[in-house]
Design a protein around this motif. Sequence first.
Motif, mmCIF file in Angstrom:
data_model
loop_
_atom_site.group_PDB
_atom_site.id
_atom_site.type_symbol
_atom_site.label_atom_id
_atom_site.label_comp_id
_atom_site.label_asym_id
_atom_site.label_seq_id
_atom_site.Cartn_x
_atom_site.Cartn_y
_atom_site.Cartn_z
ATOM 1 N N LEU A 77 16.985 -7.454 -5.461
ATOM 2 C CA LEU A 77 16.123 -7.676 -4.306
ATOM 3 C C LEU A 77 16.933 -7.897 -3.038
ATOM 4 O O LEU A 77 18.011 -8.487 -3.061
ATOM 5 N N SER A 78 16.383 -7.458 -1.916
ATOM 6 C CA SER A 78 17.007 -7.737 -0.623
ATOM 7 C C SER A 78 16.895 -9.216 -0.303
ATOM 8 O O SER A 78 16.016 -9.925 -0.814
ATOM 9 N N ALA A 79 17.795 -9.687 0.563
ATOM 10 C CA ALA A 79 17.736 -11.084 0.984
ATOM 11 C C ALA A 79 16.413 -11.391 1.681
ATOM 12 O O ALA A 79 15.873 -12.498 1.550
ATOM 13 N N ASP A 80 15.863 -10.410 2.400
ATOM 14 C CA ASP A 80 14.584 -10.621 3.084
ATOM 15 C C ASP A 80 13.456 -10.853 2.088
ATOM 16 O O ASP A 80 12.626 -11.756 2.274
ATOM 17 N N PHE A 119 0.809 -1.208 0.000
ATOM 18 C CA PHE A 119 0.000 0.000 0.000
ATOM 19 C C PHE A 119 0.849 1.269 0.000
ATOM 20 O O PHE A 119 0.314 2.370 -0.009
ATOM 21 N N LYS A 120 2.173 1.099 0.039
ATOM 22 C CA LYS A 120 3.089 2.237 -0.013
ATOM 23 C C LYS A 120 3.867 2.163 -1.325
ATOM 24 O O LYS A 120 4.612 1.208 -1.569
ATOM 25 N N SER A 121 3.685 3.174 -2.161
ATOM 26 C CA SER A 121 4.203 3.103 -3.531
ATOM 27 C C SER A 121 5.713 2.986 -3.605
ATOM 28 O O SER A 121 6.254 2.428 -4.566
ATOM 29 N N GLY A 122 6.412 3.483 -2.578
ATOM 30 C CA GLY A 122 7.861 3.434 -2.615
ATOM 31 C C GLY A 122 8.477 2.219 -1.959
ATOM 32 O O GLY A 122 9.711 2.094 -1.913
ATOM 33 N N SER A 123 7.654 1.304 -1.447
ATOM 34 C CA SER A 123 8.196 0.126 -0.773
ATOM 35 C C SER A 123 8.860 -0.818 -1.767
ATOM 36 O O SER A 123 8.587 -0.782 -2.976
ATOM 37 N N GLU A 124 9.733 -1.659 -1.250
ATOM 38 C CA GLU A 124 10.406 -2.636 -2.109
ATOM 39 C C GLU A 124 9.394 -3.570 -2.760
ATOM 40 O O GLU A 124 9.518 -3.922 -3.944
ATOM 41 N N VAL A 125 8.375 -3.960 -2.011
ATOM 42 C CA VAL A 125 7.346 -4.842 -2.551
ATOM 43 C C VAL A 125 6.596 -4.173 -3.698
ATOM 44 O O VAL A 125 6.345 -4.788 -4.746
ATOM 45 N N VAL A 179 13.728 -11.923 -0.972
ATOM 46 C CA VAL A 179 13.970 -13.215 -1.624
ATOM 47 C C VAL A 179 13.428 -14.350 -0.759
ATOM 48 O O VAL A 179 12.790 -15.288 -1.252
ATOM 49 N N GLU A 180 13.639 -14.238 0.551
ATOM 50 C CA GLU A 180 13.123 -15.261 1.476
ATOM 51 C C GLU A 180 11.598 -15.293 1.449
ATOM 52 O O GLU A 180 10.986 -16.369 1.397
ATOM 53 N N VAL A 181 10.974 -14.127 1.481
ATOM 54 C CA VAL A 181 9.514 -14.046 1.449
ATOM 55 C C VAL A 181 8.976 -14.620 0.139
ATOM 56 O O VAL A 181 7.996 -15.385 0.129
ATOM 57 N N PHE A 230 0.532 -7.286 -6.712
ATOM 58 C CA PHE A 230 1.331 -8.257 -5.973
ATOM 59 C C PHE A 230 1.238 -7.942 -4.480
ATOM 60 O O PHE A 230 1.511 -6.824 -4.050
ATOM 61 N N ASP A 231 0.808 -8.925 -3.672
ATOM 62 C CA ASP A 231 0.539 -8.678 -2.256
ATOM 63 C C ASP A 231 0.957 -9.886 -1.413
ATOM 64 O O ASP A 231 0.196 -10.852 -1.252
ATOM 65 N N PRO A 232 2.165 -9.834 -0.840
ATOM 66 C CA PRO A 232 2.651 -10.954 -0.026
ATOM 67 C C PRO A 232 2.352 -10.809 1.461
ATOM 68 O O PRO A 232 2.985 -11.469 2.289
ATOM 69 N N CYS A 233 1.381 -9.952 1.825
ATOM 70 C CA CYS A 233 1.116 -9.686 3.247
ATOM 71 C C CYS A 233 0.807 -10.959 4.032
ATOM 72 O O CYS A 233 1.123 -11.053 5.221
ATOM 73 N N ALA A 234 0.172 -11.939 3.397
ATOM 74 C CA ALA A 234 -0.199 -13.165 4.096
ATOM 75 C C ALA A 234 1.025 -13.921 4.599
ATOM 76 O O ALA A 234 0.939 -14.677 5.568
ATOM 77 N N VAL A 235 2.165 -13.712 3.948
ATOM 78 C CA VAL A 235 3.420 -14.313 4.405
ATOM 79 C C VAL A 235 4.199 -13.350 5.288
ATOM 80 O O VAL A 235 4.764 -13.736 6.310
ATOM 81 N N VAL A 236 4.200 -12.087 4.911
ATOM 82 C CA VAL A 236 5.035 -11.095 5.595
ATOM 83 C C VAL A 236 4.659 -10.946 7.065
ATOM 84 O O VAL A 236 5.538 -10.821 7.926
ATOM 85 N N LYS A 237 3.369 -10.973 7.390
ATOM 86 C CA LYS A 237 2.969 -10.740 8.772
ATOM 87 C C LYS A 237 3.602 -11.767 9.713
ATOM 88 O O LYS A 237 4.308 -11.402 10.657
#
Length: 240
Positions: free
Chosen positions: A62-65, A43-49, A67-69, A93-100
């Motif tokens: 991509l950051s190692a984090d 939801f933040k346009s400047g985020s890596e995601v 890549v892991e996600v 693209f929305d990986p929030c279900a994993v990120v949390k």
Amino acid sequence: MHRVEHVMGFPVSLRIDDETVPEGLGDAVFAWLREVDERFSPFKSGSEVSRYGRGELTDDELSADLVEVLGLCEEYRAATGGAFDVRLPGREFDPCAVVKGWSVQRAADLLSGAGVRRFCLNAGGDVVVGGGPWRVGVRHPEAADQLCAVLELSEGAVATSARYERGDHIIDGRTGKAATGIDSLTVVAASLTLADTVATAAFAMGREGVEWAAGRAGCEVFAVLPGGEVLRTDGVPIAP
């Protein structure tokens, strides 16, 4: 220590019952969660995601984090036959279900790594504990002021996916429609990374997801189906 902040769109509560708490540890935990919000929020346009979702970053950038996600996202997409998918057609693209779960478990690891023995970290109802016993309530899916179970555990994590907070928000990637075969599904596991992702992935599968989750190594499952039927594995730590 008892501290509550609103991070990543939900309240996060940290309780530490040790007699002494390393200086600055609470600050470090919440700083990490705020960092995750900045880097991984779709939801933040400047985020890596967001930048990755728009195709502005190559895999080498991509950051190692992340890549892991992404690896976890693909693992569960494949394991569920596409029911769990963070790349749904027509959606960002929305990986929030994993990120949390992943990020809150990382925060819990900061506590353990600093020598904290007895703690409870509650992130919007998903919980990681250490040094228990701790009691964790499972909300009744049809009554906000009632519990359908109380769990007791000394170490580990509890995560619930349900329809009662945000409606039919979990999509079955195989059909593109909202998953409605389960009212709530709770997973108990050694880590919140595992518990939260399995709970969401299983919910996306519908009723068949209960058996799927129960078959995942290290997972205990408590599910409430439409109509009130309860299914649970033998190892669910129901409080006496």
